[in-house]
Each structure stands twice: as C-alpha cells, then as structure tokens.
Design a protein around this motif. Sequence first.
Motif, PDB file in Angstrom:
ATOM      1  N   SER A 224       0.831  -1.208   0.000  1.00  0.00           N
ATOM      2  CA  SER A 224       0.000   0.000   0.000  1.00  0.00           C
ATOM      3  C   SER A 224       0.866   1.260   0.000  1.00  0.00           C
ATOM      4  N   ALA A 225       2.002   1.208   0.697  1.00  0.00           N
ATOM      5  CA  ALA A 225       2.915   2.353   0.671  1.00  0.00           C
ATOM      6  C   ALA A 225       3.521   2.527  -0.722  1.00  0.00           C
ATOM      7  N   ALA A 226       3.833   1.418  -1.382  1.00  0.00           N
ATOM      8  CA  ALA A 226       4.375   1.494  -2.736  1.00  0.00           C
ATOM      9  C   ALA A 226       3.344   2.068  -3.705  1.00  0.00           C
ATOM     10  N   GLU A 227       2.085   1.702  -3.501  1.00  0.00           N
ATOM     11  CA  GLU A 227       1.030   2.255  -4.365  1.00  0.00           C
ATOM     12  C   GLU A 227       0.913   3.766  -4.173  1.00  0.00           C
ATOM     13  N   ARG A 228       0.977   4.208  -2.910  1.00  0.00           N
ATOM     14  CA  ARG A 228       0.921   5.656  -2.657  1.00  0.00           C
ATOM     15  C   ARG A 228       2.100   6.367  -3.336  1.00  0.00           C
ATOM     16  N   HIS A 229       3.260   5.728  -3.332  1.00  0.00           N
ATOM     17  CA  HIS A 229       4.448   6.278  -3.980  1.00  0.00           C
ATOM     18  C   HIS A 229       4.166   6.557  -5.461  1.00  0.00           C
ATOM     19  N   LEU A 230       3.487   5.629  -6.111  1.00  0.00           N
ATOM     20  CA  LEU A 230       3.130   5.810  -7.522  1.00  0.00           C
ATOM     21  C   LEU A 230       2.066   6.889  -7.690  1.00  0.00           C
ATOM     22  N   ARG A 231       0.962   6.761  -6.922  1.00  0.00           N
ATOM     23  CA  ARG A 231      -0.178   7.677  -7.076  1.00  0.00           C
ATOM     24  C   ARG A 231       0.216   9.133  -6.814  1.00  0.00           C
ATOM     25  N   GLU A 232       1.145   9.342  -5.907  1.00  0.00           N
ATOM     26  CA  GLU A 232       1.558  10.706  -5.555  1.00  0.00           C
ATOM     27  C   GLU A 232       2.609  11.267  -6.526  1.00  0.00           C
TER      28      GLU A 232
ATOM     29  N   ARG B 204       5.579  10.191  -7.057  1.00  0.00           N
ATOM     30  CA  ARG B 204       6.942  10.138  -6.530  1.00  0.00           C
ATOM     31  C   ARG B 204       7.828   9.156  -7.289  1.00  0.00           C
ATOM     32  N   TRP B 205       7.244   8.207  -8.018  1.00  0.00           N
ATOM     33  CA  TRP B 205       8.035   7.300  -8.845  1.00  0.00           C
ATOM     34  C   TRP B 205       8.780   8.105  -9.915  1.00  0.00           C
ATOM     35  N   GLN B 206       8.058   9.095 -10.464  1.00  0.00           N
ATOM     36  CA  GLN B 206       8.667   9.937 -11.492  1.00  0.00           C
ATOM     37  C   GLN B 206       9.656  10.943 -10.898  1.00  0.00           C
TER      38      GLN B 206
ATOM     39  N   ASN C 184      12.456   4.832  -8.033  1.00  0.00           N
ATOM     40  CA  ASN C 184      11.803   3.610  -7.556  1.00  0.00           C
ATOM     41  C   ASN C 184      11.494   3.673  -6.059  1.00  0.00           C
ATOM     42  N   TYR C 185      10.410   2.982  -5.680  1.00  0.00           N
ATOM     43  CA  TYR C 185      10.121   2.815  -4.249  1.00  0.00           C
ATOM     44  C   TYR C 185      11.240   1.986  -3.621  1.00  0.00           C
ATOM     45  N   ARG C 186      11.557   2.281  -2.393  1.00  0.00           N
ATOM     46  CA  ARG C 186      12.681   1.605  -1.732  1.00  0.00           C
ATOM     47  C   ARG C 186      12.436   0.105  -1.609  1.00  0.00           C
ATOM     48  N   LEU C 187      13.477  -0.665  -1.469  1.00  0.00           N
ATOM     49  CA  LEU C 187      13.359  -2.102  -1.283  1.00  0.00           C
ATOM     50  C   LEU C 187      12.696  -2.391   0.062  1.00  0.00           C
ATOM     51  N   SER C 188      11.689  -3.239   0.042  1.00  0.00           N
ATOM     52  CA  SER C 188      11.037  -3.598   1.307  1.00  0.00           C
ATOM     53  C   SER C 188      11.942  -4.540   2.093  1.00  0.00           C
ATOM     54  N   ASP C 189      11.827  -4.487   3.404  1.00  0.00           N
ATOM     55  CA  ASP C 189      12.688  -5.291   4.272  1.00  0.00           C
ATOM     56  C   ASP C 189      12.163  -6.694   4.508  1.00  0.00           C
ATOM     57  N   GLY C 190      10.856  -6.869   4.356  1.00  0.00           N
ATOM     58  CA  GLY C 190      10.252  -8.142   4.726  1.00  0.00           C
ATOM     59  C   GLY C 190       9.978  -9.055   3.548  1.00  0.00           C
TER      60      GLY C 190
END
Length: 322
Positions: free
Chosen positions: A119-127, A129-131, A135-141
């Motif tokens: 969901s955080a990665a989706e917000r990164h795109l919608r806002e 911020r991908w552009q 890229n969204y940061r690598l998830s830890d889990g």
Amino acid sequence: MSRQEVLVIGPIMPFVVERLKLHHDVVECENEADSAGFLAREGSRVRAVAVGLHGLSAKTIAALPKLEIIASFGVGYDAVDVAAAARAGVVVTHTPGVLTEEVADTALGLMLMTVRELSAAERHLREGRWQSEGNYRLSDGSLTGAVLGIVGLGRIGKAIAKRAEACGMKIHYHGRHRQADTAYPYHETVVDLARAADVVMVVAPGGAQTRHLINADVLAALGPHGYLINIGRGSVVDEAALVAALREGVIRAAGLDVFDDEPNVPSDLIEQPNAVLLPHVGSASRATRQAMGQLVVDNICAWLEGKPPLTPVPETPVPDCT
C-alpha cells in the motif's frame, strides 16, 4: 409453519430482514422511536431475535421473557451477553464456516500489504513520486521462509496457515490448548510465540479473556524485525501499546482490519506510516455476507419449526425444541 414475530435489534444487513420476512413477521427495533417502550409493550411475545455486530445486552434479554433464540450475525459473538442468555435458557447462534475462506484471503492480503509494503508502494506511484524520486525503496520483509505465529488456530486460523504454507512460511501457534491433530509447533504463551515468529497473526475472539492479550510484552518479544497482523477482534490488541511500538521501532509494522472502538480508529494509529489499516472488511464480499445472513435466517427458522439450531455457540444450552 405459522408466521411468528421475529425481532431485529440494531443494524443488520437488509438481506437478513428481507429473507426473514419471507417466513415471519419482522419488527425492526431500530426503527422504533421508543425502543425501551416498544420492548415493554411487545417484548413478552418475542421468541426469536436477530442481532448484528452490536449484540444484545443482559438488560434487553431480561426484557424478553419468552425469548428462546438469539441469532447473531458474525462468527464472533462477544457482543452478545451469552452468560445472561445461558441463565435465561436462551440459545445463541452465530455464523461460522461460511466466512472462513473469505477472511483467510483477507488475512493473507493484509499480511502481504504489510510485509511487502504494497500500500505504501502504491501511494508512492499515485503521488507522482516514482517519477520525481525514482523507484520505491526495497522492502525489508518477505514471506518466504518466515515464521508465522498464529494466535487462535481455529477454522480461520487453519485456513490462513494453509495459504501461508503455500507462500513458503513456517507455521507456529498458540491457543488455549495444544491440538493433537496438528504437527505445527505449539507455544504455551503468546510471548513465547512472538519470540519465535517473524509475523504474529491474531485470529482470537474478543471478550474479557482475550482483552489486550497482545500487549507491550508481546510486541517487545516480536521485536524490531517483526510484524503484527490482526483480523480477529480489535479488543485483543492494546492499541496504545501498539502505537508506541510502531512509533519507537519496537516492531517493524502492523496490519489491522479490526479496532477496539469501531469505527473510531485512534488518530495516533492512523498517523503511523508503518501501519496498514482496513475498515473491517475481512468477510466483506457480497456473496459471503449473504451466506452469513442466510445462516442467521436458517437458525431462526429451524428453531421456530421445532428443529435444533444449525450453529449454536457452546456456552448456551440447546434444550429440546420439540
């Protein structure tokens, strides 16, 4: 079967009312301007009640002297005073089984959203911020190879375990007692389970016995690389302790579908970026909710036809209904 009066107390899905009306005369107490006065006038005639998630109090049960059955919508029934019902000889039913797979699907989805930060990665795109940021940061889990500690290995817990195993997870569990028919490692306490787990999945019912079962000690045992998921009851988690744990890095993240005072979610919890929050949608598909509603109807109709209820809860008696 003669038509009888069935009382619906509190909000419940319209499907239940519509189906009940096919067989009986339905009175919706919520639509009565003076519900207390209505119960005083009409309560002595009521044998069957259908209730939603708001449940039924001991006071209302006492106002219905001829009450025989309370059909509760939902697998959890902690909002119904089952002790008062048992003392009055009233059977309580709930809706297990029909929502198991749907809730297990939601639990898996919520765990994926939380651990993989979807969901955080989706917000990164919608806002945008991908552009602008890349890229969204690598998830830890990751689920693969992780230990899932399930609190409450009932029908839903086992369905979640099956899905999690397909994702490469290892299953441990805690419950009131060890289950002889499962080979999953058992932990005597929730703290011990949390120490062993990467993800703790709460599937426990609500009520006094489980209130704040997930507390600061459990969260500390889960640790800074751990995740908490709750699709059971909001009261099982100490929300203040959880907010502190999320804020201070005691655990990595949490995914919640249930809350202690729904729909009032604490603002401190909403503000935590490492919390994934859903509005209690575990079983919220049309097909599943209708199946739950039909089971409410079927329990009432069976009882009023002189048959045993289909899904009684263990705490209340099932007297001879012939």
